[in-house]
Design a protein around this motif. Structure first.
Motif, PDB file in Angstrom:
ATOM      1  N   ASN A  21      30.315  61.719   2.509  1.00 31.10           N
ATOM      2  CA  ASN A  21      30.033  60.450   3.190  1.00 31.10           C
ATOM      3  C   ASN A  21      30.521  59.260   2.380  1.00 31.10           C
ATOM      4  N   GLN A  22      30.444  59.390   1.073  1.00 32.19           N
ATOM      5  CA  GLN A  22      30.849  58.293   0.203  1.00 32.19           C
ATOM      6  C   GLN A  22      32.358  58.193   0.044  1.00 32.19           C
ATOM      7  N   VAL A  23      33.025  59.348  -0.025  1.00 33.01           N
ATOM      8  CA  VAL A  23      34.459  59.330  -0.334  1.00 33.01           C
ATOM      9  C   VAL A  23      35.349  59.446   0.901  1.00 33.01           C
ATOM     10  N   ILE A  27      39.284  58.528   1.307  1.00 28.81           N
ATOM     11  CA  ILE A  27      40.300  59.540   1.594  1.00 28.81           C
ATOM     12  C   ILE A  27      41.135  59.128   2.802  1.00 28.81           C
ATOM     13  N   LEU A  28      40.462  58.680   3.858  1.00 28.66           N
ATOM     14  CA  LEU A  28      41.180  58.284   5.072  1.00 28.66           C
ATOM     15  C   LEU A  28      42.064  57.069   4.816  1.00 28.66           C
ATOM     16  N   SER A  29      41.556  56.101   4.077  1.00 32.50           N
ATOM     17  CA  SER A  29      42.358  54.909   3.760  1.00 32.50           C
ATOM     18  C   SER A  29      43.585  55.272   2.933  1.00 32.50           C
ATOM     19  N   SER A  30      43.414  56.161   1.979  1.00 33.97           N
ATOM     20  CA  SER A  30      44.549  56.594   1.150  1.00 33.97           C
ATOM     21  C   SER A  30      45.580  57.337   1.993  1.00 33.97           C
ATOM     22  N   LEU A  31      45.087  58.187   2.888  1.00 28.73           N
ATOM     23  CA  LEU A  31      46.001  58.948   3.750  1.00 28.73           C
ATOM     24  C   LEU A  31      46.760  58.007   4.680  1.00 28.73           C
TER      25      LEU A  31
END
Length: 432
Positions: A21-23, A27-31
């Motif tokens: 939930n925190q990361v 992860i989505l923003s980086s992808l």
């Protein structure tokens, strides 16, 4: 002797879920950032395909110059005006930041905006699932698949279609309907319909669903809004010279749209007795298409009418899109993405992997068919290439339809529940 106890080497499920939930937003923003950068690099390697360079851009430039885009070459503009207006607006907007001196440069700018539009859709998919579940992984995987599956990420950069600019409208419609903002959701769905006609059967289906669960009076404003938008965007343009020939003439008689039908029917006729021969004409192709669509839509309509309270807004919209797309005379992968988006928003991971896998297989077969020199299978440009591509594409839609209908079967009340509802004695016993 003191006991040290058992070491807890395995983290608890709660701790893993909390960490995800925190990361997951990170992860989505980086992808998304990686996909945009990768897309920017790929855009430089092609001109975007003939549909973009020879049709959408020239027609949009005509519109910017005050000319009627339907007045010449109607085959190159079989779209409602909103699509061309959107592309024209993007061209005008990007011209404020960079000089546009060639079709290739305009194509690069449009496709870059398309990459950003896809990133927005992935974010909307993620948000739509997170509103219904606390499982971050369940929301992250479908959004990531939309960003990374080549059929929805890489291929459109080489063979671009302006459908990409309509995907965020549809995704926002699904999100707002899922959050029970029905007026905004239906207004956005009507807007998506006048952008590209594919949601045309989903719009009345959603309206019927709303009437069944809320009543007619509660949805008068939604009905009026959708009616006004579709009238202005689809009906009123028939007064534009050339529009009718572009929309109806192209879609009802163009040989390209009937290519798969003609190939299949010719081979079927070769094995059928003379008595059962199918007339290989545009009329028979359209008759098969319209009859199949009517039969499928009638079934879907009956399902929504009788099982409205067991269906979600996402499922209703998906049923309408599938009823239109499955029987189409030919279904391209970028057409099917209109149904893939709400399907991903359902958040069913196993089903998502199956459908996206079939979509990717269909896209790969389509590429091998169009460029047989790259295919490991010989003769893909002959009979079985187009037929196999169409079959897999339609199979993806049919399996998605089965998944939705099967979920309804699981929601059906069992014998105990039915008897409890009809037998007060059993109900009282259960309460006790």
């Amino acid at each position: 002797m003191l006991s040290l106890g058992r070491l807890k080497l395995e983290p608890s499920n709660e701790r893993i879920n909390l960490l995800l939930n925190q990361v997951s937003p990170i992860i989505l923003s980086s992808l998304i950032s990686l996909v945009i950068f990768h897309g920017y690099l790929l855009i430089q390697e092609s001109n975007g395909g003939s549909d973009l360079v020879s049709a959408d851009i020239p027609k949009s430039l005509m519109l910017l110059n005050g000319q009627n885009p339907y007045s010449t070459q109607p085959w190159a503009s079989p779209y409602p005006p909103l699509l061309l207006l959107t592309v024209s607006g993007i061209i005008r907007l990007t011209s404020l930041f960079a000089a546009q001196s060639s079709l290739d440069l305009i194509s690069q700018q449009l496709r870059l905006v398309g990459v950003i539009a896809d990133a927005a859709v992935a974010l909307i998919i993620y948000l739509a699932i997170r509103t219904r579940t606390s499982n971050a992984l369940q929301a992250l995987i479908p959004a990531s698949l939309f960003l990374t599956i080549p059929a929805m990420s890489t291929s459109p950069l080489y063979f671009f279609h302006s459908d990409t600019f309509g995907y965020p409208i549809l995704a926002l419609s699904v999100l707002t309907l899922a959050r029970r903002h029905y007026f905004i959701g239906t207004t956005l769905l009507a807007t998506a319909t006048i952008f590209k006609i594919h949601p045309i059967l989903a719009l009345p289906l959603v309206m019927i669903w709303l009437i069944r669960i809320q009543g007619l009076r509660a949805n008068i404003t939604s009905i009026l809004s959708a009616t006004i938008i579709t009238t202005l965007g689809l009906v009123l343009p028939f007064t534009i010279p050339g529009y009718q020939q572009s929309i109806l003439g192209f879609n009802l008689s163009n040989a390209g749209n009937g290519a798969t039908f003609s190939i299949v029917i010719n081979h079927v006729n070769a094995v059928l007795p003379q008595f059962f021969q199918i007339d290989p004409s545009q009329y028979s192709y359209n008759l098969i298409w319209i009859t199949t669509t009517t039969a499928l839509y009638t079934t879907v309509l009956g399902t929504v009418w009788t099982r409205a309270r067991s269906l979600s807004a996402i499922d209703v919209m998906l049923l309408g899109l599938l009823a239109w797309l499955i029987p189409l005379r030919i279904v391209y992968t970028h057409y099917l993405v209109w149904a893939i988006i709400p399907f991903l928003m359902r958040g069913r991971l196993k089903q998502t992997i199956i459908i996206t896998g079939l979509l990717q297989l269909a896209d790969t077969l389509a590429y091998w068919t169009s460029t047989p020199s790259t295919s490991p299978l010989p003769g893909m440009d002959t009979f079985y290439g187009p037929v196999l591509t169409s079959l897999i594409t339609r199979l993806a839609g049919a399996i998605a339809l089965v998944f939705v209908l099967n979920s309804l079967k699981r929601k059906s009340p069992g014998p105990v529940t039915q008897s409890a509802l009809t037998n007060p004695t059993i109900l009282a016993t259960s309460a006790a």
